[in-house]
Design an enzyme around this catalytic site. Sequence first.
Site, PDB file in Angstrom:
ATOM      1  N   GLU A   1       0.802  -1.225   0.000  1.00 16.20           N
ATOM      2  CA  GLU A   1       0.000   0.000   0.000  1.00 16.20           C
ATOM      3  C   GLU A   1       0.835   1.275   0.000  1.00 16.20           C
ATOM      4  O   GLU A   1       0.286   2.373  -0.185  1.00 16.20           O
ATOM      5  CB  GLU A   1      -0.930  -0.017   1.220  1.00 16.20           C
TER       6      GLU A   1
ATOM      7  N   GLU B   1       7.443 -21.729   8.043  1.00 20.90           N
ATOM      8  CA  GLU B   1       7.868 -20.867   9.141  1.00 20.90           C
ATOM      9  C   GLU B   1       8.883 -21.546  10.049  1.00 20.90           C
ATOM     10  O   GLU B   1       9.532 -20.887  10.857  1.00 20.90           O
ATOM     11  CB  GLU B   1       6.663 -20.418   9.962  1.00 20.90           C
TER      12      GLU B   1
END
Length: 306
Positions: A91, A122
Amino acid sequence: MTPATPPSVPLDTLVTERMDGIGPMLDALPTADLVHLMNDGDAAVAAAVRQQASAIAAVVDALAARMASGGRLVYAGAGTSGRLGVLDASEIPPTFGAPPGRVVGLIAGGTRALTDAVEAAEDDPELGRSDIEALGAGALDTVVGIASSGRTPYVLGAVRRAAELGCLTVGLSCNADAPLSAAVDLPLEVVVGEEIVRGSTRLRAGTATKMVLNMLSTLAMVRLGKTYGSLMVDVQATNDKLRHRAVRIVTTATGTDESSARRVLEAAGWHAKTAVAMIALDSDADTARAALAAASDRLGIVLEGR
């Protein structure tokens, strides 16, 4: 591969994994009570973030100083933490006109992990290290490791490799005394408490993470001159909504009428900051751009010196 849950650190020692006393009874409560219960928990998140205000400010100042010299902001996370980092990074270019790649979001498992769970990714610290190396990270870059638990192996691998490469390292977690905090230059521990669904850190922890990332990226952009007052003067006006916003920015900053603002924006390639400078200096676009460049792209300096 490093195990996700080191046996020396029981899950129940993590605040984000503890039972809040309500969990076993959730399915027996009326829906309205459940809504209030979640809302009460969320209401405490802002206070937890505020407790880290001084530490967050220190990160913003250190980050902005490096970005002013050409450095990047890099987020590294897994699961929800990784997705929030990628979201924040995506953004920044349209909102603040930052070049693509100036803010980067890394997520364990790559782009597939944005929509599908790639849980085992992860657990691999080497994957975090290699993702940082692939960026060519260096001394001007700031790497923010994001892990609600504060001990995700992918994130620890990423920040440790970043430190070896001379990056400024930041750790954002939702547990106190986290291993991530010990591995970075600037730790941020936003302890939001137990989740209503035990261990579901997309809830309070996710909300806290989004709030902190908003602060880091937005305030760094403010420090870099990407706003004038509260106006996003570097917005990329790529659709009708954003072109209307650019017109409002120019009229607000200059007091000119909408028709004139639109005409100048068209001459400025729909760049609001350039258009405001053109009106203030009564100049063409090239002269306005030169004035902005001489002022380190800070519109306020141009307007003060007109």
